[in-house]
Design an enzyme around this catalytic site. Structure first.
Site, short mmCIF file in Angstrom:
data_model
loop_
_atom_site.label_atom_id
_atom_site.label_comp_id
_atom_site.label_asym_id
_atom_site.label_seq_id
_atom_site.Cartn_x
_atom_site.Cartn_y
_atom_site.Cartn_z
N ARG A 1 0.80 -1.23 0.00
CA ARG A 1 0.00 0.00 0.00
C ARG A 1 0.83 1.28 0.00
O ARG A 1 0.58 2.20 -0.77
CB ARG A 1 -0.92 0.04 1.24
CG ARG A 1 -2.25 -0.63 1.05
CD ARG A 1 -2.72 -1.18 2.36
NE ARG A 1 -1.81 -2.24 2.76
CZ ARG A 1 -1.95 -3.50 2.40
NH1 ARG A 1 -2.98 -3.87 1.70
NH2 ARG A 1 -1.07 -4.42 2.76
N THR A 2 1.81 1.34 0.90
CA THR A 2 2.53 2.61 1.05
C THR A 2 3.29 2.95 -0.24
O THR A 2 3.22 4.06 -0.74
CB THR A 2 3.49 2.55 2.26
OG1 THR A 2 2.73 2.15 3.40
CG2 THR A 2 4.12 3.90 2.54
C1 NCD Z 1 2.05 -1.05 8.17
C2 NCD Z 1 3.55 -0.86 8.20
O1 NCD Z 1 4.25 -1.10 7.23
O2 NCD Z 1 4.00 -0.45 9.27
N1 NCD Z 1 1.55 -1.20 6.87
C3 NCD Z 1 1.29 -0.08 6.12
O3 NCD Z 1 2.14 0.73 5.86
N2 NCD Z 1 0.05 0.08 5.68
C4 NCD Z 1 1.54 -2.04 9.13
C5 NCD Z 1 2.12 -3.42 9.16
O4 NCD Z 1 3.00 -3.77 8.38
O5 NCD Z 1 1.65 -4.19 9.99
#
Ligand code: NCD
Length: 309
Positions: A58-59
């Site tokens: 996602r990021t």
């Molecule tokens: C999170 C992260 O990478 O910290 N995910 C994200 O960026 N949406 C949460 C996770 O990995 O559990």
């Protein structure tokens, strides 16, 4: 007149309440621009270096999508094995080179504090997309935006954080941002995965109040339930992870026993802590939360590059 004062986004600690309210307001404006097709072109001619040295879906994709939707372009490296860091290059040297190739960088790295080192090496803006168990400030901003959109307010609500509060960087960033708002936070975790003391100290004297518990039924009192994954990759002892990984499972039955309008959030990815039978309930807002990531990151890219809109 207020001017956004930040070049880098490294830690939610850097923000004042005015900064946060400004970002939230700008996100509404960007949403309109995106839907009317007017956002395209805002960052025309700009290049984003997308540096992801740790797993991400996602990021990374939402940052890249954000840049493309603004008319900018993206160059990227994914994983250590495909970058010269695997040949022994320091992050400092990598950043010096990246600066020659791009206008702004987004970095995810397994070492806490690495984004600050990266930002210190260059003049261009640097955005922290997660540094180990440290911070994930852009996630906190999209989480704030989601809570505001779902609840219509960031005041006088009770928010439950469930799961790995020790290693979960999304929690670490979000709780620092929430301290400006009159919210009550219920920290629900196994004893071994409690929120570290430094974060709790940071909340003293703030508008936020909190309590700690191991009892999952406490989610029944919450207006927002923010579930997190047990962070397998951060455990020094894998046996400890195996022992704790199934402590909580938030499922349909638990949500149906909660407040009727409770909102369920999760930064994703989920493993077993959030059951898929919650997905069909009107309370589930985690996919919407992930969607908001693009708009919030469009705002942040523009603000860091000094592009007005
Ligand atoms: C999170 C992260 O990478 O910290 N995910 C994200 O960026 N949406 C949460 C996770 O990995 O559990």
């Amino acid at each position: 007149m207020y001017q956004f004062p930040h070049k880098n986004i490294l830690d939610t600690d850097q923000f004042t309440k005015q900064d946060l309210d400004f970002i939230l307001e700008k996100t509404n404006i960007m949403k309109e621009l995106l839907h009317s097709g007017k956002s395209f072109g805002l960052l025309h001619g700009k290049l984003l270096a997308s540096l992801f040295f740790e797993a991400s879906t996602r990021t990374r994709l939402s940052f890249e999508s954000a840049m493309e939707r603004l008319g900018g372009r993206v160059i990227s490296t994914v994983g250590f094995q495909f970058s010269s860091i695997s040949k022994g290059e320091t992050l400092y040297d990598t950043m010096k080179m990246v600066e020659a190739y791009a206008d702004i960088a987004v970095i995810r790295h397994p070492v806490e504090g690495s984004s600050r080192i990266a930002a210190g090496a260059v003049k261009m803006p640097v955005i922290n997309a997660g540094d180990g168990a440290g911070q994930h400030p852009t996630q906190a901003l999209l989480d704030l935006y989601t809570i505001l959109s779902e609840k219509g307010t960031l005041e006088n609500i009770t928010i439950g954080f469930v799961g790995d509060l020790k290693y979960g960087r999304t929690i670490h960033s979000l709780i620092k941002a929430l301290k400006f708002y009159k919210v009550h936070v219920v920290l629900i975790s196994p004893e071994e995965l409690k929120l570290p003391d430094d974060y709790k100290k940071n909340l003293l004297g703030s508008a936020l109040s909190f309590e700690e518990t191991t009892d999952i039924k406490k989610i029944w009192d919450c207006d927002v339930i923010y579930v997190t994954r047990i962070q397998e990759e951060r455990f020094p002892d894998h046996k400890e992870y195996d022992r704790l990984k199934e402590t909580y499972k938030v499922n349909k039955e638990l949500i149906l026993a909660s407040k009727k309008n409770t909102t369920v959030l999760h930064p994703l990815p989920r493993v077993t802590e959030l059951s898929t039978d919650v997905d069909d309930l009107p309370n589930a807002a985690y996919f919407k939360q992930a969607e908001y990531g693009v708009i919030v990151r469009m705002v942040l890219l523009c603000l860091c590059l000094g592009k007005e809109f």
